[in-house]
Design an enzyme around this catalytic site. Structure first.
Site, short mmCIF file in Angstrom:
data_model
loop_
_atom_site.label_atom_id
_atom_site.label_comp_id
_atom_site.label_asym_id
_atom_site.label_seq_id
_atom_site.Cartn_x
_atom_site.Cartn_y
_atom_site.Cartn_z
N TYR A 167 30.45 31.18 37.11
CA TYR A 167 31.60 32.03 37.42
C TYR A 167 32.68 31.25 38.19
O TYR A 167 33.87 31.33 37.89
CB TYR A 167 31.09 33.22 38.23
N LYS A 171 36.41 30.57 37.04
CA LYS A 171 37.52 31.13 37.80
C LYS A 171 38.48 30.06 38.31
O LYS A 171 39.67 30.32 38.48
CB LYS A 171 36.99 31.99 38.96
N1 LIG Z 1 35.74 43.08 42.29
C1 LIG Z 1 36.07 42.00 42.96
O1 LIG Z 1 36.03 41.96 44.22
C2 LIG Z 1 36.50 40.77 42.24
C3 LIG Z 1 36.70 39.60 42.99
C4 LIG Z 1 37.18 38.47 42.35
C5 LIG Z 1 37.44 38.54 40.99
N2 LIG Z 1 37.19 39.67 40.27
C6 LIG Z 1 37.49 39.67 38.85
O2 LIG Z 1 38.22 40.84 38.51
C7 LIG Z 1 37.98 41.17 37.14
C8 LIG Z 1 37.57 42.61 37.03
O3 LIG Z 1 36.30 42.78 37.64
P1 LIG Z 1 35.73 44.17 38.21
O4 LIG Z 1 35.30 43.89 39.57
O5 LIG Z 1 36.71 45.25 37.95
O6 LIG Z 1 34.40 44.33 37.32
P2 LIG Z 1 33.99 45.36 36.17
O7 LIG Z 1 32.65 44.94 35.70
O8 LIG Z 1 34.17 46.76 36.66
O9 LIG Z 1 35.09 45.13 35.04
C9 LIG Z 1 35.02 44.15 34.04
C10 LIG Z 1 35.28 44.80 32.70
O10 LIG Z 1 35.37 43.79 31.70
C11 LIG Z 1 34.80 44.30 30.50
N3 LIG Z 1 34.40 43.21 29.63
C12 LIG Z 1 33.37 42.32 29.80
N4 LIG Z 1 33.34 41.46 28.78
C13 LIG Z 1 34.37 41.78 27.95
C14 LIG Z 1 34.87 41.22 26.73
N5 LIG Z 1 34.28 40.17 26.16
N6 LIG Z 1 35.96 41.80 26.14
C15 LIG Z 1 36.56 42.88 26.71
N7 LIG Z 1 36.12 43.44 27.86
C16 LIG Z 1 35.06 42.89 28.48
C17 LIG Z 1 33.59 45.12 31.00
O11 LIG Z 1 33.18 46.05 30.01
C18 LIG Z 1 34.15 45.75 32.28
O12 LIG Z 1 34.68 47.06 32.04
C19 LIG Z 1 36.94 40.17 36.66
O13 LIG Z 1 37.59 39.10 36.01
C20 LIG Z 1 36.29 39.69 37.93
O14 LIG Z 1 35.70 38.44 37.79
C21 LIG Z 1 36.72 40.79 40.88
#
Ligand SMILES: NC(=O)c1ccc[n+]([C@@H]2O[C@H](COP(=O)([O-])OP(=O)(O)OC[C@H]3O[C@@H](n4cnc5c(N)ncnc54)[C@H](O)[C@@H]3O)[C@@H](O)[C@H]2O)c1
Length: 304
Positions: A167, A171
């Site tokens: 990851y 990232k």
């Molecule tokens: N939540 C945090 O604190 C945090 C921190 C840093 C980065 N992020 C990043 O933010 C983004 C959103 O994460 P989140 O926390 O909302 O998680 P989440 O799991 O709720 O959302 C991710 C979504 O991506 C979809 N997905 C996965 N593979 C896919 C594909 N191949 N095609 C289309 N859709 C796909 C999933 O179905 C899911 O709904 C991610 O990139 C994550 O790495 C989140």
């Protein structure tokens, strides 16, 4: 008060918008007037499975609030899926003004215990998926002479996090992607930026203390995404840290270096330099690789 930032007449694609941060971004963009393509594969937290209902439910939410949206369940980690999603945006709304690369999943383990396929799958969805999607929307943005792309990075990539080598690599990879696309897009009016979010979602479930969960709803990240997707976007190549109402910018910097004479370049001499070149008080960032190289060349040519 500054002028309200609106996205009326603009079309935004948000990948992975069936839940968590993507859903919040999609709702916020629609509330500001954008027509939104809500993409989500409907995958589990580890990327397994698929369902078109998460995207459809978010579209229903947007429509019941009076907004415009269409659902798409393409897998953005494949070239076909990325093209299909860009095509769906064009056939529904005729243009693409903004792309939010947000989709992704986790397969955490220390590297020694990680299956190579789990390393590759995480790289594919976050990094390759962001590249495939950026490539798929590029011709429309280039033709319009206007476009906004938002990458989603993470503190795990910028700084490291135990158990997240796949990851973290992906990232930080999207920052490398952004750094080049900000240059390639500049003459076409395309701005490419990134957010490093913190939000309580299913992805962070169980890893974040309850008091942080309560203070970091995904909706507090989305205003930064709106700004980066808007015509008024004031930056290009920025990494905006956003979560719980906290905002900061992150960047790569280099300390003031010292050029040794070729005859003096030994491992021992480098060891002696480390304390002197570890002073970050006069560190600076660079707009591109050539600017960084120029600083080094200047130091080399001006050494005594
Ligand atoms: N939540 C945090 O604190 C945090 C921190 C840093 C980065 N992020 C990043 O933010 C983004 C959103 O994460 P989140 O926390 O909302 O998680 P989440 O799991 O709720 O959302 C991710 C979504 O991506 C979809 N997905 C996965 N593979 C896919 C594909 N191949 N095609 C289309 N859709 C796909 C999933 O179905 C899911 O709904 C991610 O990139 C994550 O790495 C989140």
């Amino acid at each position: 008060m500054s002028e309200e930032i609106r996205l009326d007449g603009r079309v935004a694609i948000v990948t992975g918008a069936g839940g968590g941060l993507g859903r919040a971004h999609a709702l916020a963009l629609a509330a500001r007037g954008a027509a939104v393509v809500v993409n989500d594969l409907g995958a589990a937290r580890d990327g397994a499975g698929s369902s078109d209902s998460p995207a459809r439910l978010v579209v229903a939410e947007i429509e019941s609030a009076g907004g415009r949206a269409v659902a798409d369940a393409s897998d953005i980690a494949t070239p076909e899926g990325a093209q299909a999603l860009a095509g769906a945006a064009l056939s529904a709304f005729g243009r693409i003004d903004a792309l939010v690369n947000n989709a992704g999943f986790l397969r955490d383990k220390s590297l020694a215990k990680m299956e190579p396929l789990d390393f590759e799958a995480v790289l594919r969805v976050h990094l390759t998926g962001s590249a495939l999607m950026s490539r798929a929307v590029w011709p429309a943005m280039q033709e319009q002479g206007d476009g906004r792309i938002v990458m989603t990075t993470s503190a795990a990539g910028l700084y490291g996090n135990f158990g997240q080598s796949n990851y973290g690599a992906a990232k930080l990879g999207v920052i490398g992607l952004m750094n080049t696309l900000k240059l390639e897009g500049a003459r076409h009016g395309i701005r490419v930026n990134a957010i490093a979010p913190v939000a309580a979602t299913r992805m962070t479930e169980g890893t974040v203390p309850p008091e942080i969960v309560a203070s970091t709803p995904p909706g507090l990240v989305s205003p930064a995404v709106i700004l980066l997707c808007a015509q008024q976007c004031p930056v290009n190549g920025a990494i905006v840290v956003a979560g719980g109402g906290y905002f900061a910018l992150a960047r790569m910097v280099e300390t003031e270096g010292i050029a040794l004479a070729p005859a003096d370049v030994t491992p021992e001499a480098v060891a002696q330099l480390i304390p002197r070149i570890s002073d970050f008080t006069r560190a600076q960032g660079h707009d591109d690789a050539l600017s960084a190289l120029r600083v080094a060349v200047d130091a080399i040519t001006s050494r005594e």
